[in-house]
Design an enzyme around this catalytic site. Structure first.
Site, PDB file in Angstrom:
ATOM      1  CE  LYS A 165      34.094  35.835  33.901  1.00 14.40           C
ATOM      2  NZ  LYS A 165      34.399  36.901  34.867  1.00 14.40           N
ATOM      3  CG  ASN A 166      34.307  34.371  37.699  1.00 17.71           C
ATOM      4  OD1 ASN A 166      34.936  35.077  36.908  1.00 17.71           O
ATOM      5  ND2 ASN A 166      33.063  34.637  38.047  1.00 17.71           N
ATOM      6  NE  ARG A 209      35.351  45.128  40.584  1.00 16.64           N
ATOM      7  CZ  ARG A 209      35.389  46.324  41.117  1.00 16.64           C
ATOM      8  NH1 ARG A 209      35.233  47.388  40.370  1.00 16.64           N
ATOM      9  NH2 ARG A 209      35.578  46.476  42.401  1.00 16.64           N
ATOM     10  CB  CYS A 237      31.960  47.668  38.887  1.00 14.53           C
ATOM     11  SG  CYS A 237      31.515  46.139  38.072  1.00 14.53           S
ATOM     12  NE  ARG A 272      32.352  43.381  41.398  1.00 15.39           N
ATOM     13  CZ  ARG A 272      32.714  42.610  40.381  1.00 15.39           C
ATOM     14  NH1 ARG A 272      32.489  43.004  39.141  1.00 15.39           N
ATOM     15  NH2 ARG A 272      33.282  41.446  40.580  1.00 15.39           N
ATOM     16  CG  ASP A 327      28.370  35.849  38.398  1.00 15.62           C
ATOM     17  OD1 ASP A 327      28.120  37.046  38.621  1.00 15.62           O
ATOM     18  OD2 ASP A 327      29.478  35.339  38.613  1.00 15.62           O
ATOM     19  CB  ILE A 332      25.613  39.397  45.492  1.00 11.52           C
ATOM     20  CG1 ILE A 332      25.058  38.020  45.892  1.00 11.52           C
ATOM     21  CG2 ILE A 332      27.143  39.411  45.555  1.00 11.52           C
ATOM     22  CD1 ILE A 332      25.444  37.522  47.264  1.00 11.52           C
ATOM     23  NE  ARG A 342      35.512  41.564  31.023  1.00 10.68           N
ATOM     24  CZ  ARG A 342      35.439  42.270  32.138  1.00 10.68           C
ATOM     25  NH1 ARG A 342      34.673  43.335  32.177  1.00 10.68           N
ATOM     26  NH2 ARG A 342      36.111  41.904  33.196  1.00 10.68           N
TER      27      ARG A 342
HETATM   28  N1  EPU Z   1      32.695  43.263  49.016  1.00 10.19           N
HETATM   29  C1  EPU Z   1      33.034  44.231  49.920  1.00 10.19           C
HETATM   30  N2  EPU Z   1      34.351  44.481  50.133  1.00 10.19           N
HETATM   31  C2  EPU Z   1      35.333  43.804  49.502  1.00 10.19           C
HETATM   32  C3  EPU Z   1      34.990  42.797  48.587  1.00 10.19           C
HETATM   33  C4  EPU Z   1      33.641  42.555  48.359  1.00 10.19           C
HETATM   34  O1  EPU Z   1      32.177  44.869  50.517  1.00 10.19           O
HETATM   35  O2  EPU Z   1      36.513  44.079  49.751  1.00 10.19           O
HETATM   36  C5  EPU Z   1      31.278  42.988  48.746  1.00 10.19           C
HETATM   37  C6  EPU Z   1      30.912  43.321  47.303  1.00 10.19           C
HETATM   38  O3  EPU Z   1      30.630  44.687  47.122  1.00 10.19           O
HETATM   39  C7  EPU Z   1      29.712  42.430  47.077  1.00 10.19           C
HETATM   40  C8  EPU Z   1      30.034  41.212  47.932  1.00 10.19           C
HETATM   41  O4  EPU Z   1      31.041  41.615  48.859  1.00 10.19           O
HETATM   42  O5  EPU Z   1      28.566  43.057  47.574  1.00 10.19           O
HETATM   43  C9  EPU Z   1      30.508  40.009  47.165  1.00 10.19           C
HETATM   44  O6  EPU Z   1      31.585  40.369  46.311  1.00 10.19           O
HETATM   45  P1  EPU Z   1      32.768  39.357  46.014  1.00 10.19           P
HETATM   46  O7  EPU Z   1      34.026  39.944  46.543  1.00 10.19           O
HETATM   47  O8  EPU Z   1      32.371  37.998  46.476  1.00 10.19           O
HETATM   48  O9  EPU Z   1      32.824  39.375  44.433  1.00 10.19           O
HETATM   49  P2  EPU Z   1      34.119  39.382  43.540  1.00 10.19           P
HETATM   50  O10 EPU Z   1      35.158  38.506  44.119  1.00 10.19           O
HETATM   51  O11 EPU Z   1      34.482  40.781  43.208  1.00 10.19           O
HETATM   52  C10 EPU Z   1      33.407  37.310  42.126  1.00 10.19           C
HETATM   53  C11 EPU Z   1      33.182  37.025  40.669  1.00 10.19           C
HETATM   54  C12 EPU Z   1      31.927  37.742  40.203  1.00 10.19           C
HETATM   55  C13 EPU Z   1      30.755  37.235  41.031  1.00 10.19           C
HETATM   56  C14 EPU Z   1      31.035  37.461  42.513  1.00 10.19           C
HETATM   57  C15 EPU Z   1      29.955  36.915  43.433  1.00 10.19           C
HETATM   58  C16 EPU Z   1      35.440  36.722  39.853  1.00 10.19           C
HETATM   59  C17 EPU Z   1      36.530  37.204  38.976  1.00 10.19           C
HETATM   60  N3  EPU Z   1      34.337  37.483  39.898  1.00 10.19           N
HETATM   61  O12 EPU Z   1      33.553  38.716  42.215  1.00 10.19           O
HETATM   62  O13 EPU Z   1      31.739  37.377  38.844  1.00 10.19           O
HETATM   63  O14 EPU Z   1      29.579  37.926  40.668  1.00 10.19           O
HETATM   64  O15 EPU Z   1      32.282  36.833  42.873  1.00 10.19           O
HETATM   65  O16 EPU Z   1      29.793  35.569  43.214  1.00 10.19           O
HETATM   66  O17 EPU Z   1      35.531  35.660  40.443  1.00 10.19           O
HETATM   67  C18 EPU Z   1      31.115  37.707  36.595  1.00 10.19           C
HETATM   68  O18 EPU Z   1      31.738  36.676  36.327  1.00 10.19           O
HETATM   69  O19 EPU Z   1      30.344  38.262  35.779  1.00 10.19           O
HETATM   70  C19 EPU Z   1      31.251  38.294  37.929  1.00 10.19           C
HETATM   71  C20 EPU Z   1      30.899  39.543  38.215  1.00 10.19           C
END
Ligand code: EPU
Length: 422
Positions: free
Chosen positions: A22-23, A93, A117, A122, A305, A327, A397
């Site tokens: 998915k991701n 998101r 969220c 996030r 995850d 995280i 999802r």
């Molecule tokens: N963060 C910031 N600022 C930003 C972006 C992120 O502070 O602009 C922080 C977040 O708050 C968090 C950390 O950085 O504490 C990591 O967040 P990240 O941006 O890596 O997560 P994401 O890209 O929003 C993806 C996956 C998530 C998974 C995370 C971590 C997708 C669509 N989602 O989210 O998947 O948990 O990486 O591996 O790729 C899920 O599939 O259930 C899911 C939540």
């Protein structure tokens, strides 16, 4: 509202195949915006989030068609809008990933900010810092990020945190920028690597994905590409825990074993047997489970995850486990529900202390997000009596045909269908 009833206690047995990731799929679908030529994406999981992504892209003018069970033809010949509306971004998101590709392709984007969220704040500040560094002018107005740039220019960007989404968004913006972009402290997740592979297949010049430094040399244009999605490491890990928690014996096919090292190490520490063979794993449980300590970390560390799923397993260990979530700041909602099933868990800030109990008892519980739902299902599979999980629509999802897959292994699951929210 959808409910799932699980009659626990049946050891899972048999073989099951993991679906596409998915991701990895979601950003790759958004990346199709970067070319006016058609793309083909294979091994795409049939999930609600994929449908949401396709609906969002449709609104931007992108045509897509399923040409096989899991094959998708996608064509962004004409981009007719540059707006990702709140209604879609709030349900998923990952919709925010259109920001980079839209800016690169049509030089403007108006994308709703995702808002709160269930698992943490996030924020998207790093995405915005990144595209600003590439020369975009960005304003936050009425809940939307409005960005435009006559020409994006390569830049050196240092990420405060190795954010998966920010790394992906910046990569997609930078591939058509003028000059070289360097993303430092980039996320190293396999999904970032898969996106890089797709971009390279489209003619982009991306190096270093999978390391902390990703370098992108902008090119004038990208062309269509054919790409096969990697298997879903989180689904694979969830199925491994399903075998373990039920004391079962399951062969899981299409497992990205090298991406799951941290998970396999922890499962083995609990005493579960995990044997890798032929692109899959055989997981056998049944012995007494030992407690472990684990900490979620960016890749290649233990994935956040899979934290809920592992917590469910550790409620059954012979002793006290300690889980630290580094995280997301609010990702223990499933713990409260597990406690309703008799788990002994004490939470203090980012740490949960899980004292194993002999057996969980079925109870009505409520899922709060995708991975929490999976944790509760796993708990239900091992619990006495039946467990009734509410808001299980979260599951659709991100896990393809999960009821069918678990049932084929002998799980006793029923779904009470009701109208799910959009
Ligand atoms: N963060 C910031 N600022 C930003 C972006 C992120 O502070 O602009 C922080 C977040 O708050 C968090 C950390 O950085 O504490 C990591 O967040 P990240 O941006 O890596 O997560 P994401 O890209 O929003 C993806 C996956 C998530 C998974 C995370 C971590 C997708 C669509 N989602 O989210 O998947 O948990 O990486 O591996 O790729 C899920 O599939 O259930 C899911 C939540």
């Amino acid at each position: 509202m959808d409910k799932m009833i699980i009659h626990g206690g049946a050891p899972l047995k048999g073989a099951v195949t993991v679906s596409g990731s998915k991701n990895a799929t979601l950003p790759i679908l958004m990346a199709s915006l970067l070319t006016d030529e058609p793309c083909t994406i294979r091994n795409v999981p049939r999930l609600r989030d994929v449908n949401t992504a396709l609906a969002l892209l449709r609104g931007l003018g992108v045509q897509s068609e399923w040409t096989g069970d899991h094959a998708l033809a996608i064509h962004a010949e004409h981009v007719i809008s540059h707006e990702a509306p709140y209604e879609l971004v709030k349900t998923m998101r990952a919709s925010f990933f259109v920001l980079g590709p839209l800016l690169a392709r049509v030089r403007r984007a108006k994308v709703s900010t995702p808002g709160g969220c269930a698992i943490g704040a996030r924020p998207v500040n790093l995405h915005i810092i990144g595209i600003r560094a590439l020369g975009a002018r960005v304003q936050l107005r009425g809940g939307y990020v409005e960005a435009h740039a006559d020409q994006l220019r390569g830049a050196r960007i240092w990420l405060d945190a190795p954010s998966v989404g920010a790394t992906e968004n910046i990569m997609m913006a930078a591939v058509l920028a003028d000059g070289k972009t360097t993303i430092e402290n980039a996320a190293r997740e396999p999904e970032v690597q898969d996106l890089a592979k797709f971009l390279v297949a489209m003619g982009a010049n991306v190096r270093g994905a999978g390391t902390h430094v990703v370098e992108i040399e902008g090119v004038e244009r990208l062309h269509g590409a054919d790409h096969e999605m990697i298997p879903d490491r989180i689904e694979a890990g969830s199925l491994m825990v399903a075998a373990a928690i039920t004391g079962g014996d399951v062969s899981i096919r299409n497992v990205p074993v090298d991406q799951l090292e941290a998970v396999i190490v922890k499962l083995r520490e609990t005493g579960v047997s995990v044997i890798a063979a032929d692109g899959g794993v055989r997981v056998t449980g049944g012995g007494a489970l030992r407690p472990v300590e684990l900490r979620t970390l960016p890749y290649p560390g233990f994935p956040t995850d899979l934290q809920a799923q592992m917590m469910a397993l550790l409620t059954q260990a012979n002793g006290t486990s300690v889980i630290t979530e580094t995280i997301f700041e609010n990702r223990f909602m499933h713990a409260l529900e597990l406690m309703r099933m008799g788990a002994d868990i004490v939470m203090k800030g980012p740490t949960a202390v899980v004292r194993g109990v002999p057996r969980l008892q079925g109870a009505p519980v409520m899922a709060t997000d995708l991975r929490a739902s999976m944790g509760l299902i796993l708990a239900g599979l091992s619990a006495e009596n039946h467990t009734e999980i509410g808001r299980v629509y979260h599951l659709d999802r991100g896990y393809e045909a999960l009821d069918a897959k678990l049932s084929s292994l002998g799980a006793r699951i029923e779904r009470l269908k009701d109208s799910a929210p959009a």
